[in-house]
Design a protein around this motif. Structure first.
Motif, short mmCIF file in Angstrom:
data_model
loop_
_atom_site.label_atom_id
_atom_site.label_comp_id
_atom_site.label_asym_id
_atom_site.label_seq_id
_atom_site.Cartn_x
_atom_site.Cartn_y
_atom_site.Cartn_z
N LEU A 14 0.83 -1.19 0.00
CA LEU A 14 0.00 0.00 0.00
C LEU A 14 0.88 1.26 0.00
N GLY A 15 2.02 1.19 0.68
CA GLY A 15 2.96 2.31 0.67
C GLY A 15 3.52 2.56 -0.72
N VAL A 16 3.77 1.50 -1.47
CA VAL A 16 4.25 1.65 -2.85
C VAL A 16 3.17 2.31 -3.70
N PHE A 17 1.93 1.87 -3.57
CA PHE A 17 0.84 2.48 -4.33
C PHE A 17 0.67 3.96 -3.95
N TRP A 18 0.73 4.26 -2.66
CA TRP A 18 0.57 5.63 -2.18
C TRP A 18 1.71 6.52 -2.72
N THR A 19 2.93 6.03 -2.68
CA THR A 19 4.06 6.79 -3.21
C THR A 19 3.93 7.00 -4.71
N THR A 20 3.49 5.98 -5.43
CA THR A 20 3.29 6.09 -6.87
C THR A 20 2.20 7.11 -7.18
N PHE A 21 1.13 7.09 -6.39
CA PHE A 21 0.04 8.05 -6.58
C PHE A 21 0.55 9.47 -6.40
N TRP A 22 1.32 9.74 -5.35
CA TRP A 22 1.81 11.10 -5.11
C TRP A 22 2.83 11.53 -6.16
N LEU A 23 3.63 10.60 -6.62
CA LEU A 23 4.57 10.91 -7.70
C LEU A 23 3.81 11.30 -8.97
N PHE A 24 2.76 10.54 -9.28
CA PHE A 24 1.93 10.84 -10.44
C PHE A 24 1.25 12.20 -10.28
N MET A 25 0.76 12.51 -9.10
CA MET A 25 0.11 13.80 -8.86
C MET A 25 1.10 14.95 -9.02
N TRP A 26 2.34 14.79 -8.57
CA TRP A 26 3.34 15.84 -8.74
C TRP A 26 3.65 16.05 -10.21
N MET A 27 3.78 14.97 -10.95
CA MET A 27 4.04 15.10 -12.39
C MET A 27 2.86 15.79 -13.08
N LEU A 28 1.65 15.42 -12.71
CA LEU A 28 0.46 16.05 -13.27
C LEU A 28 0.42 17.53 -12.91
N TRP A 29 0.78 17.85 -11.68
CA TRP A 29 0.80 19.23 -11.22
C TRP A 29 1.79 20.07 -12.04
N PHE A 30 2.99 19.56 -12.24
CA PHE A 30 3.98 20.32 -13.01
C PHE A 30 3.55 20.46 -14.47
N PHE A 31 2.93 19.43 -15.02
CA PHE A 31 2.41 19.51 -16.39
C PHE A 31 1.38 20.62 -16.49
N LEU A 32 0.46 20.67 -15.55
CA LEU A 32 -0.59 21.70 -15.56
C LEU A 32 0.01 23.08 -15.34
N LEU A 33 0.98 23.19 -14.43
CA LEU A 33 1.63 24.47 -14.17
C LEU A 33 2.31 25.00 -15.43
N PHE A 34 3.08 24.18 -16.12
CA PHE A 34 3.74 24.61 -17.34
C PHE A 34 2.75 24.90 -18.46
N VAL A 36 -0.29 26.12 -18.00
CA VAL A 36 -0.86 27.42 -17.68
C VAL A 36 0.12 28.53 -18.04
N ILE A 37 1.38 28.38 -17.67
CA ILE A 37 2.38 29.40 -17.97
C ILE A 37 2.52 29.57 -19.49
N GLY A 38 2.53 28.48 -20.23
CA GLY A 38 2.58 28.56 -21.68
C GLY A 38 1.37 29.25 -22.27
N ASP A 39 0.20 28.99 -21.70
CA ASP A 39 -1.02 29.63 -22.18
C ASP A 39 -1.02 31.12 -21.90
N VAL A 40 -0.47 31.51 -20.77
CA VAL A 40 -0.39 32.94 -20.45
C VAL A 40 0.45 33.65 -21.52
N PHE A 41 1.57 33.08 -21.87
CA PHE A 41 2.44 33.72 -22.87
C PHE A 41 1.87 33.63 -24.28
N ARG A 42 1.07 32.61 -24.58
CA ARG A 42 0.50 32.43 -25.91
C ARG A 42 -0.68 33.37 -26.16
N ASP A 43 -1.35 33.80 -25.11
CA ASP A 43 -2.57 34.60 -25.25
C ASP A 43 -2.24 36.01 -25.72
N ASP A 44 -2.72 36.36 -26.90
CA ASP A 44 -2.49 37.70 -27.43
C ASP A 44 -3.46 38.72 -26.84
#
Length: 139
Positions: A14-34, A36-44
């Motif tokens: 269960l600890g392995v699954f929990w760690t994998t879940f949080w790792l996936f959430m961090w990767m998803l978070w950084f993907f969304l953050l980048f 959003v930042i890309g969209d801010v610069f793309r918006d004319d």
């Protein structure tokens, strides 16, 4: 050995699954953050101050900033992404059309020159007429 050693079999499944879940959430978070930042610069539609404000807001309060940005400007993000994809597709289609047209023109020029050469060989046109027609085809 004075310290305790944690072995792989001491880490529960269960600890392995929990760690994998949080790792996936961090990767998803950084993907969304980048994204959003890309969209801010793309918006004319945003001026420089608005872009700077959104970037500062997203970087100072990342979770709240990204969530608010997605709630407020999420529909526009989708439209801008579709517009970008359509522009890329149109550019690709235009490139293919230009490339295909260039190949067709070369083939038709070669065909016309071959026909012109056959006409000259039959004696239907003079050398001067052949040269003028050839120059006209090539230019």
């Amino acid at each position: 050995m004075s310290g305790s050693v944690t072995l792989a079999y001491d880490y529960p499944l269960l600890g392995v699954f929990w760690t994998t879940f949080w790792l996936f959430m961090w990767m998803l978070w950084f993907f969304l953050l980048f994204r959003v930042i890309g969209d801010v610069f793309r918006d004319d539609g945003l001026n420089g101050w608005a872009k700077a404000g959104w970037i500062i807001f997203v970087l100072v309060l990342p979770l709240i900033g990204v969530l608010i940005y997605v709630l407020v400007r999420g529909r526009g993000m989708g439209r801008r992404e579709v517009h970008k994809a359509q522009a890329q597709q149109e550019a690709f289609d235009d490139y293919v059309r230009r490339t295909a047209a260039t190949g067709t023109v070369r083939t038709s020029q070669a065909d016309e020159l071959a026909k012109l050469s056959r006409i000259k060989e039959r004696g239907d046109i003079s050398d001067d007429e052949f040269q003028r027609a050839k120059d006209k085809i090539l230019h």
